[in-house]
Design an enzyme around this catalytic site. Structure first.
Site, PDB file in Angstrom:
ATOM      1  N   LYS A 262      49.943  32.655 -21.200  1.00 49.24           N
ATOM      2  CA  LYS A 262      50.417  31.951 -20.132  1.00 49.24           C
ATOM      3  C   LYS A 262      49.338  30.585 -20.008  1.00 49.24           C
ATOM      4  O   LYS A 262      48.249  30.900 -19.971  1.00 49.24           O
ATOM      5  CB  LYS A 262      50.271  32.824 -18.737  1.00 49.24           C
ATOM      6  N   ASP A 267      46.878  27.293 -10.543  1.00 53.00           N
ATOM      7  CA  ASP A 267      47.907  28.100  -9.741  1.00 53.00           C
ATOM      8  C   ASP A 267      47.341  27.967  -8.462  1.00 53.00           C
ATOM      9  O   ASP A 267      46.798  28.870  -8.061  1.00 53.00           O
ATOM     10  CB  ASP A 267      47.904  29.603 -10.391  1.00 53.00           C
ATOM     11  N   LYS A 274      48.356  30.199  -2.102  1.00 47.01           N
ATOM     12  CA  LYS A 274      47.353  31.008  -1.935  1.00 47.01           C
ATOM     13  C   LYS A 274      46.149  30.699  -0.920  1.00 47.01           C
ATOM     14  O   LYS A 274      46.277  29.458  -0.559  1.00 47.01           O
ATOM     15  CB  LYS A 274      46.758  31.002  -3.308  1.00 47.01           C
ATOM     16  N   ASP A 285      44.035  30.011 -14.781  1.00 51.86           N
ATOM     17  CA  ASP A 285      45.206  30.714 -14.889  1.00 51.86           C
ATOM     18  C   ASP A 285      45.853  30.324 -16.395  1.00 51.86           C
ATOM     19  O   ASP A 285      46.959  30.780 -16.927  1.00 51.86           O
ATOM     20  CB  ASP A 285      45.992  30.533 -13.828  1.00 51.86           C
ATOM     21  N   ASP A 344      54.439  32.338  -6.217  1.00 48.16           N
ATOM     22  CA  ASP A 344      53.034  32.613  -6.613  1.00 48.16           C
ATOM     23  C   ASP A 344      53.121  33.567  -7.613  1.00 48.16           C
ATOM     24  O   ASP A 344      52.262  33.801  -8.479  1.00 48.16           O
ATOM     25  CB  ASP A 344      52.402  33.299  -5.434  1.00 48.16           C
ATOM     26  N   GLU A 346      54.752  32.921 -10.648  1.00 44.53           N
ATOM     27  CA  GLU A 346      54.924  32.001 -11.676  1.00 44.53           C
ATOM     28  C   GLU A 346      54.781  32.163 -13.047  1.00 44.53           C
ATOM     29  O   GLU A 346      55.557  31.811 -13.985  1.00 44.53           O
ATOM     30  CB  GLU A 346      54.508  30.738 -11.111  1.00 44.53           C
ATOM     31  N   ARG A 348      55.324  34.968 -14.869  1.00 46.17           N
ATOM     32  CA  ARG A 348      56.387  35.782 -15.528  1.00 46.17           C
ATOM     33  C   ARG A 348      57.606  34.568 -15.572  1.00 46.17           C
ATOM     34  O   ARG A 348      58.597  34.569 -16.616  1.00 46.17           O
ATOM     35  CB  ARG A 348      56.749  36.920 -14.573  1.00 46.17           C
TER      36      ARG A 348
HETATM   37  N1  BES Z   1      47.499  33.745 -11.712  1.00 47.08           N
HETATM   38  C1  BES Z   1      47.868  35.015 -10.539  1.00 47.08           C
HETATM   39  C2  BES Z   1      47.213  36.193 -10.880  1.00 47.08           C
HETATM   40  C3  BES Z   1      45.805  36.374 -10.810  1.00 47.08           C
HETATM   41  C4  BES Z   1      45.264  36.695  -9.515  1.00 47.08           C
HETATM   42  C5  BES Z   1      44.946  36.319 -11.682  1.00 47.08           C
HETATM   43  C6  BES Z   1      43.826  36.740  -9.505  1.00 47.08           C
HETATM   44  C7  BES Z   1      43.524  36.340 -11.595  1.00 47.08           C
HETATM   45  C8  BES Z   1      43.056  36.658 -10.427  1.00 47.08           C
HETATM   46  C9  BES Z   1      49.424  35.013 -10.680  1.00 47.08           C
HETATM   47  O1  BES Z   1      50.198  33.942 -10.873  1.00 47.08           O
HETATM   48  C10 BES Z   1      49.834  35.781  -9.022  1.00 47.08           C
HETATM   49  O2  BES Z   1      49.590  34.825  -8.298  1.00 47.08           O
HETATM   50  N2  BES Z   1      50.312  36.701  -9.013  1.00 47.08           N
HETATM   51  C11 BES Z   1      50.788  37.301  -7.583  1.00 47.08           C
HETATM   52  C12 BES Z   1      52.082  37.871  -8.208  1.00 47.08           C
HETATM   53  C13 BES Z   1      52.658  38.426  -6.597  1.00 47.08           C
HETATM   54  C14 BES Z   1      52.940  37.308  -6.055  1.00 47.08           C
HETATM   55  C15 BES Z   1      53.758  39.220  -7.133  1.00 47.08           C
HETATM   56  C16 BES Z   1      49.478  38.137  -7.394  1.00 47.08           C
HETATM   57  O3  BES Z   1      49.082  39.010  -8.105  1.00 47.08           O
HETATM   58  O4  BES Z   1      49.486  38.216  -6.129  1.00 47.08           O
HETATM   59 ZN    ZN Z   2      49.211  32.529 -11.800  1.00 44.89          ZN
HETATM   60 MN    MN Z   3      50.421  32.649  -9.073  1.00 50.24          MN
END
Ligand code: BES
Ligand code: ZN
Ligand code: MN
Length: 517
Positions: A262, A267, A274, A285, A344, A346, A348
């Site tokens: 990725k 992000d 966020k 990210d 968020d 994104e 995947r």
């Molecule tokens: N990049 C984030 C995941 C992340 C969070 C990595 C904290 C490192 C530290 C990812 O893109 C994300 O925002 N995931 C969401 C998914 C949810 C919206 C289903 C998450 O984990 O909250």
């Molecule tokens: Zn992310």
């Molecule tokens: Mn995200």
């Protein structure tokens, strides 16, 4: 940094400081024992007085006025019964950070007796750890406060196989440099590490190590039908890039290992934005993507006999007038439609098209790495990355192979329930199934783009960067998953992994393997 092997005994090494290991609750042995007389028993005294206990990566400095190196740094290696070679990376890293901060440039390192018979691996870890410890995280400071100035590390081969040490040090140097390449890319803020910057860095590395690099622009993505990746990049003025690095180490084979990472260079969450707290950390990210590019650099140097492609979808995730919105439906390269529940989620979405493209390029095994879910940090903290796959034998092979690297992975399940959870009412899939088992529903989503190809997904959200420093490692990016990627590539190059086909009656794969052998 230069890592050299010399045949001199530890006592006669020329350097500004000599580093020796001690184990907890153990009598002095090896180099520490040999040198103790030269310093009037000062090392033994440190231990007998309890001033140091030999705990892992504990340090004590002893003056050695009569010696060329004038100082001995004693570094703890913990319980000798629990010693593993990767600990030497942390041992060497601790020494380089301790001495480098004190302005020493030229240091010598003694190996513990356990290195006997395992010289190549041990020297590799010393080189990797010493190099990783020199990473400068203050590159934007006018007068950096904490530079590490060690430029040369010498390992004493006295009593060891010098030739094996040489080979190991060269290999460890390639891995240590790759680890730092990934960490530097991740440290670089998003205004200087856009998708285009990531692609340029991959091209530069490709030229350095002789690997072919192709970069797809948005027009080419459009023609490939990559609506999922393009959906994420719509909110940003920075165009997305799909970076493809091709290493052909075994032209006679049709097997291709795909490493996918990725590369989300920032992000913000997009329209599902966020909270401000810690949002700056989302420059990290792209750590999975940086890990792929860096691992390819080590692979280009180490030249294993295997074909490997590195695929990195690179994009920003920003809100904007053209950004994708919750409820939008995207169509991925394999034709599957995706309802965007949360912009968020994104990672995947960009990985979906990268997985399809890797398969189009002929991938026969796939490992992807991504800072994919906050849920992974909730589950495992910063102690391990999650490993989730569609082929249990391949996952077991992965866990066995990467364990010695010191990077820690923990298998999590991929039950049908998670696949059911990512079904949409209106499209084939939805990109978020809520809070329950967030890392596993994310993996189930990715699985829809992989099919039957043996595949492992690594969620490195809790391990790719740390907000604490340690004796051996600066705060910030860790280089995870570079070590695992390189280890798997080398292992697959030597050992032709062939998963047993599952028996039609549903019998365990293991039973099939046993009865056919
Ligand atoms: N990049 C984030 C995941 C992340 C969070 C990595 C904290 C490192 C530290 C990812 O893109 C994300 O925002 N995931 C969401 C998914 C949810 C919206 C289903 C998450 O984990 O909250
Ligand atoms: Zn992310
Ligand atoms: Mn995200």
């Amino acid at each position: 940094m230069q890592v050299r092997i010399v045949t001199d005994a530890p006592a006669s090494l020329r350097a500004e400081a000599l580093v020796v290991p001690v184990f907890s609750e153990a009598a002095l042995e090896g180099a520490a024992k040999g040198l103790d007389g030269d310093v009037d028993g000062a090392i033994g005294e440190l231990l007998s007085s309890g001033e140091i206990k030999g705990k892992s990566y504990e340090t004590a400095l002893v003056r050695a006025p009569k010696k060329p190196y004038t100082r001995i740094l004693v570094v703890g290696l913990g319980d000798a019964a629990k010693f593993e070679p990767y600990m030497l990376a942390r041992y060497a890293g601790t020494a380089v950070r301790y001495l480098g901060r004190r302005n020493l440039k030229d240091i010598a390192i003694a190996l513990p007796p356990q290195a006997k018979g395992n010289e190549a691996a041990c020297a590799a870890f010393v080189a990797e750890g010493a190099i990783a410890a020199t990473l400068d995280t203050t590159m934007y400071q006018a007068e950096p406060e904490k530079t590490i100035n060690v430029a040369s590390v010498t390992i004493s081969a006295d009593g060891f196989d010098a030739k094996a040490l040489e080979g190991g040090a060269a290999r460890g140097t390639a891995i240590g440099e790759a680890v730092n390449t990934a960490r530097r890319m991740a440290l670089t803020p998003a205004n200087h590490m856009t998708p285009s910057d990531m692609a340029s860095r991959a091209e530069e590395i490709g030229r350095e190590v002789g690997i072919k690099v192709d970069v797809l622009d948005e027009g080419q993505m459009e023609r490939e039908g990559m609506g999922s990746l393009l959906g994420v990049s719509r909110g940003s003025d920075e165009p997305a890039k799909l970076i493809v690095m091709t290493y052909k180490g075994d032209p006679s084979s049709t097997e291709v290992l795909a490493l996918i990472g990725k590369g989300l260079t920032f992000d913000s969450g997009g329209i599902s934005i966020k909270p401000a707290e810690n949002m700056h950390e989302m420059k990290y990210d792209m750590s999975g993507g940086a890990g792929v590019i860096a691992a390819m650099s080590a692979i280009g140097k180490l030249k294993p006999s295997i074909n490997v492609i590195g695929v990195v979808p690179a994009s920003e995730n920003l809100p904007g007038p053209r950004a994708m919105k919750p409820g939008d439906i995207l169509r991925a390269m394999n034709g599957k439609t995706i309802e965007v529940i949360n912009t968020d989620a994104e990672g995947r979405l960009i990985l979906a098209d990268a997985l399809c493209y890797a398969k189009k390029l002929g991938a026969t095994k796939i490992i992807d790495a991504a800072t994919l879910t906050g849920a992974c940090v909730v589950a495992l903290g910063h102690a391990a990355s999650a490993a989730i796959g569609n082929n249990d034998e391949f996952v077991q092979y992965f866990l066995r192979t990467v364990k010695p690297t010191g990077e820690r992975y923990w298998q999590m399940p991929l039950f049908e329930d998670y696949t059911t959870a990512v079904k949409s009412e209106i499209a084939d899939l939805k990109n978020s199934a809520g809070r329950a088992a967030g890392s596993l529903t994310a993996a189930a989503f990715l699985k829809a783009f992989v099919g039957e190809t043996p595949w492992i997904h690594l969620d490195v959200a809790g391990t790719a960067y740390l907000d604490t420093e340690s004796a051996w490692q600066a705060k910030g990016p860790t280089g995870t998953p570079v070590r695992a990627f390189v280890a798997m590539t080398e292992a697959l190059a030597k050992n032709d992994f062939k998963p047993a086909t599952p028996a039609p009656n549903g019998a365990k794969a293991k039973a099939t393997a046993a009865s056919s052998s």
